[in-house]
Design an enzyme around this catalytic site. Sequence first.
Site, PDB file in Angstrom:
ATOM      1  N   ARG A 333     100.498   6.443 -31.581  1.00  0.00           N
ATOM      2  CA  ARG A 333     100.340   7.286 -32.767  1.00  0.00           C
ATOM      3  C   ARG A 333     100.185   6.379 -33.972  1.00  0.00           C
ATOM      4  O   ARG A 333     101.009   5.494 -34.183  1.00  0.00           O
ATOM      5  CB  ARG A 333     101.573   8.187 -32.976  1.00  0.00           C
ATOM      6  CG  ARG A 333     101.770   9.114 -31.826  1.00  0.00           C
ATOM      7  CD  ARG A 333     102.904  10.088 -32.011  1.00  0.00           C
ATOM      8  NE  ARG A 333     102.909  10.975 -30.855  1.00  0.00           N
ATOM      9  CZ  ARG A 333     103.703  12.020 -30.685  1.00  0.00           C
ATOM     10  NH1 ARG A 333     104.573  12.328 -31.613  1.00  0.00           N
ATOM     11  NH2 ARG A 333     103.629  12.763 -29.608  1.00  0.00           N
ATOM     12  N   GLU A 335     100.948   5.457 -37.184  1.00  0.00           N
ATOM     13  CA  GLU A 335     101.937   5.786 -38.221  1.00  0.00           C
ATOM     14  C   GLU A 335     101.461   5.145 -39.516  1.00  0.00           C
ATOM     15  O   GLU A 335     100.816   4.112 -39.500  1.00  0.00           O
ATOM     16  CB  GLU A 335     103.306   5.217 -37.850  1.00  0.00           C
ATOM     17  CG  GLU A 335     103.925   5.816 -36.600  1.00  0.00           C
ATOM     18  CD  GLU A 335     104.464   7.229 -36.820  1.00  0.00           C
ATOM     19  OE1 GLU A 335     104.498   7.684 -37.967  1.00  0.00           O
ATOM     20  OE2 GLU A 335     104.813   7.872 -35.812  1.00  0.00           O
ATOM     21  N   ARG A 344     110.569   3.863 -34.650  1.00  0.00           N
ATOM     22  CA  ARG A 344     109.396   4.561 -35.197  1.00  0.00           C
ATOM     23  C   ARG A 344     108.232   3.595 -35.150  1.00  0.00           C
ATOM     24  O   ARG A 344     108.114   2.703 -35.973  1.00  0.00           O
ATOM     25  CB  ARG A 344     109.650   5.045 -36.611  1.00  0.00           C
ATOM     26  CG  ARG A 344     108.554   5.958 -37.033  1.00  0.00           C
ATOM     27  CD  ARG A 344     108.877   6.765 -38.255  1.00  0.00           C
ATOM     28  NE  ARG A 344     107.786   7.704 -38.446  1.00  0.00           N
ATOM     29  CZ  ARG A 344     107.910   8.995 -38.333  1.00  0.00           C
ATOM     30  NH1 ARG A 344     109.065   9.512 -38.046  1.00  0.00           N
ATOM     31  NH2 ARG A 344     106.877   9.779 -38.518  1.00  0.00           N
ATOM     32  N   GLU A 352     107.530  12.068 -19.567  1.00  0.00           N
ATOM     33  CA  GLU A 352     107.342  13.454 -20.010  1.00  0.00           C
ATOM     34  C   GLU A 352     107.265  14.416 -18.836  1.00  0.00           C
ATOM     35  O   GLU A 352     106.259  14.473 -18.135  1.00  0.00           O
ATOM     36  CB  GLU A 352     106.120  13.626 -20.914  1.00  0.00           C
ATOM     37  CG  GLU A 352     106.059  15.081 -21.404  1.00  0.00           C
ATOM     38  CD  GLU A 352     105.095  15.388 -22.529  1.00  0.00           C
ATOM     39  OE1 GLU A 352     104.546  14.463 -23.141  1.00  0.00           O
ATOM     40  OE2 GLU A 352     104.897  16.597 -22.778  1.00  0.00           O
ATOM     41  N   ASP A 413     115.361  19.973 -30.618  1.00  0.00           N
ATOM     42  CA  ASP A 413     115.431  18.529 -30.854  1.00  0.00           C
ATOM     43  C   ASP A 413     116.834  18.037 -30.542  1.00  0.00           C
ATOM     44  O   ASP A 413     117.821  18.729 -30.829  1.00  0.00           O
ATOM     45  CB  ASP A 413     115.136  18.212 -32.328  1.00  0.00           C
ATOM     46  CG  ASP A 413     113.670  17.887 -32.558  1.00  0.00           C
ATOM     47  OD1 ASP A 413     112.880  17.966 -31.595  1.00  0.00           O
ATOM     48  OD2 ASP A 413     113.321  17.563 -33.713  1.00  0.00           O
ATOM     49  N   GLU A 431     115.915  11.695 -34.061  1.00  0.00           N
ATOM     50  CA  GLU A 431     115.451  12.597 -33.015  1.00  0.00           C
ATOM     51  C   GLU A 431     115.128  11.733 -31.813  1.00  0.00           C
ATOM     52  O   GLU A 431     114.188  10.943 -31.846  1.00  0.00           O
ATOM     53  CB  GLU A 431     114.206  13.346 -33.489  1.00  0.00           C
ATOM     54  CG  GLU A 431     113.711  14.336 -32.463  1.00  0.00           C
ATOM     55  CD  GLU A 431     112.199  14.514 -32.460  1.00  0.00           C
ATOM     56  OE1 GLU A 431     111.579  14.517 -33.540  1.00  0.00           O
ATOM     57  OE2 GLU A 431     111.643  14.633 -31.348  1.00  0.00           O
ATOM     58  N   ASN A 434     113.121  15.713 -27.154  1.00  0.00           N
ATOM     59  CA  ASN A 434     112.925  17.140 -27.413  1.00  0.00           C
ATOM     60  C   ASN A 434     112.742  17.896 -26.104  1.00  0.00           C
ATOM     61  O   ASN A 434     112.572  17.288 -25.037  1.00  0.00           O
ATOM     62  CB  ASN A 434     111.761  17.381 -28.384  1.00  0.00           C
ATOM     63  CG  ASN A 434     110.430  16.903 -27.853  1.00  0.00           C
ATOM     64  OD1 ASN A 434     110.223  16.735 -26.649  1.00  0.00           O
ATOM     65  ND2 ASN A 434     109.497  16.658 -28.756  1.00  0.00           N
ATOM     66  N   CYS A 459     107.433  21.450 -21.929  1.00  0.00           N
ATOM     67  CA  CYS A 459     107.536  20.022 -21.659  1.00  0.00           C
ATOM     68  C   CYS A 459     108.735  19.464 -22.415  1.00  0.00           C
ATOM     69  O   CYS A 459     109.319  20.148 -23.257  1.00  0.00           O
ATOM     70  CB  CYS A 459     106.262  19.296 -22.105  1.00  0.00           C
ATOM     71  SG  CYS A 459     105.971  19.358 -23.878  1.00  0.00           S
ATOM     72  N   ARG A 466     113.588   5.615 -28.042  1.00  0.00           N
ATOM     73  CA  ARG A 466     114.524   6.478 -28.777  1.00  0.00           C
ATOM     74  C   ARG A 466     115.876   6.534 -28.068  1.00  0.00           C
ATOM     75  O   ARG A 466     116.921   6.446 -28.705  1.00  0.00           O
ATOM     76  CB  ARG A 466     113.937   7.890 -28.928  1.00  0.00           C
ATOM     77  CG  ARG A 466     112.665   7.941 -29.776  1.00  0.00           C
ATOM     78  CD  ARG A 466     112.981   7.798 -31.241  1.00  0.00           C
ATOM     79  NE  ARG A 466     111.812   7.741 -32.084  1.00  0.00           N
ATOM     80  CZ  ARG A 466     111.318   8.767 -32.790  1.00  0.00           C
ATOM     81  NH1 ARG A 466     111.892   9.950 -32.729  1.00  0.00           N
ATOM     82  NH2 ARG A 466     110.261   8.609 -33.555  1.00  0.00           N
TER      83      ARG A 466
HETATM   84  N1  SER Z   1     104.564  16.844 -26.030  1.00  0.00           N
HETATM   85  C1  SER Z   1     105.812  16.727 -26.690  1.00  0.00           C
HETATM   86  C2  SER Z   1     105.706  15.991 -27.993  1.00  0.00           C
HETATM   87  O1  SER Z   1     104.627  15.543 -28.346  1.00  0.00           O
HETATM   88  C3  SER Z   1     106.826  16.055 -25.791  1.00  0.00           C
HETATM   89  O2  SER Z   1     106.449  14.774 -25.498  1.00  0.00           O
HETATM   90  O3  SER Z   1     106.677  15.843 -28.666  1.00  0.00           O
HETATM   91 ZN    ZN Z   2     104.390  17.719 -24.207  1.00  0.00          ZN
END
Ligand code: SER
Ligand code: ZN
Length: 500
Positions: A333, A335, A344, A352, A413, A431, A434, A459, A466
């Site tokens: 991602r 950031e 982070r 997952e 969360d 967090e 989740n 999911c 984390r």
């Molecule tokens: N798909 C969920 C998320 O992006 C769990 O990984 O947080």
């Molecule tokens: Zn997911």
Amino acid sequence: MQFHLDATFTLSTDLSSLKKEIQSFAHSLPATLFKKQEGTTLSFTIANVHNNSFTLSIASEGAFRPHNALLQIKNAFSREFGKTHHIGVRDITITRYEMTFDLEKKPLKKVTIPFGTVTITGKQATLSLSNVDEEFLRRNYIDRMISRIKEKVENQYYEGKAEFWKSIWESKEKKSVWSKDPTEEMVKKGWLQQGPTKGKWFYRPQAAAILKAMEQIAINEVLAPLGFQEIIESHIVPFDIWLKTGHMEGMPAEFYYVAEPKTRDAKSWEHFVDLTKITKEIPADELQKNLSTPTAGICYAQCPVIYWSFKGKTIAESSLPVLVYDKTAISNRYESGGRHGIERVDEFHRVEPVYIGTREQLLDLRDKLLDRYKYVFNKIFDLEWRMAWVTPWYMQQAGKLGDESTQDTGTIDFEAYMPYRGNRKDSEWLEFQNLSILGDKYIGAFNIKAQKSKLWSGCSGIGLERWATAFLAQKGLDQKSWPSTFKKYLSALPKGIEFL
Ligand code: SER
Ligand code: ZN
């Protein structure tokens, strides 16, 4: 809603001798085509009939959307005049179109939209379009433009607002062994090294062993006992998958995009290689010439590709609930400001699990997952943590806020107290995981079916970095202070590498 539309019909032959017939065709339209529309006022007028074209004007008020009727009118015209006069419609162009509709709220700032102009007075919006062709109509762009304008105004109210958050459960306070930032301390000890590009890390043996222990715990203590099966998915996600999940419109600024070479042909790359060998630098412009525009990105979350793998399939009742997990694809991602330590980052490792089954099966599974997670966080990690209902992640990832209504389906969360960030009350908790039940959102998007049952899916994101930082921030790096239940998974750290 109010609509005023002028469309030019271009025909295959001259129709100027048929003015009367065409006028009566226009008069007959409301009765033949649209009699079922209640509460709508509607008028059709035909003007400028000459040579091989005429202008049809439609004015309406109510739910009826004239643009959705144009193709129908075209067919009706062809039926009527094709048989008797051998005239066909070549094409239709909307020369001018004005739509006025009400918004829920007054916009807070200017709203713009591609393909048209919007003006807004109070809560009333007017969308004007010109030169709209049949393809545009057929692809249903106009209805989506109206929805998008409404959504953009709505979103203006979300910006800067606090996210929905409602506590469900919290553990007892636990005594932390220290209040240092685990990433900084691991870097000092040489367990961990900043990666070669921003937001990435190089895990030396000690840190790698900690992440791997987390993975083992997730599998042995949570997923295996509940019957989850491992799958291995591709790491590269084509845009059509993200179009279906909504990520493409929600997160385009957060993907790492994947560009394929235009060709493997050595000749095409020769100049690039020459320049690279001579200058010992990468010739960016030359590279650009040899790359395709991206059509995919690197994994952002693992579930979209898992849903894709079930696309269009009918699942046997005996396979329900489907319980699978991926631990191979690494999530990336982009950031911007928020990077911090290993908690982070732009690149992270996650297990997952994804579950597909009936509503009852999934609500039951949620309870079982919660039990297993509680066992891990209470008994193995001995953590101070809490759970809260939050905005479902798919809404979050589309820039929206959730509310109280999103709870049978929705996202929980899991948050851990991070002593290095300050006191319990004022500091931000991390967090670290989740868990979501998402109803039939993705089941519908990927057209997944069962023999009989109506399906739901969900999911849960188990982020290894984390889990590790939550644990280390409370329990420290000294293994002597780690709970014995955790030490069963990691009895001793690897000795690592010494540098001079
Ligand atoms: N798909 C969920 C998320 O992006 C769990 O990984 O947080
Ligand atoms: Zn997911």
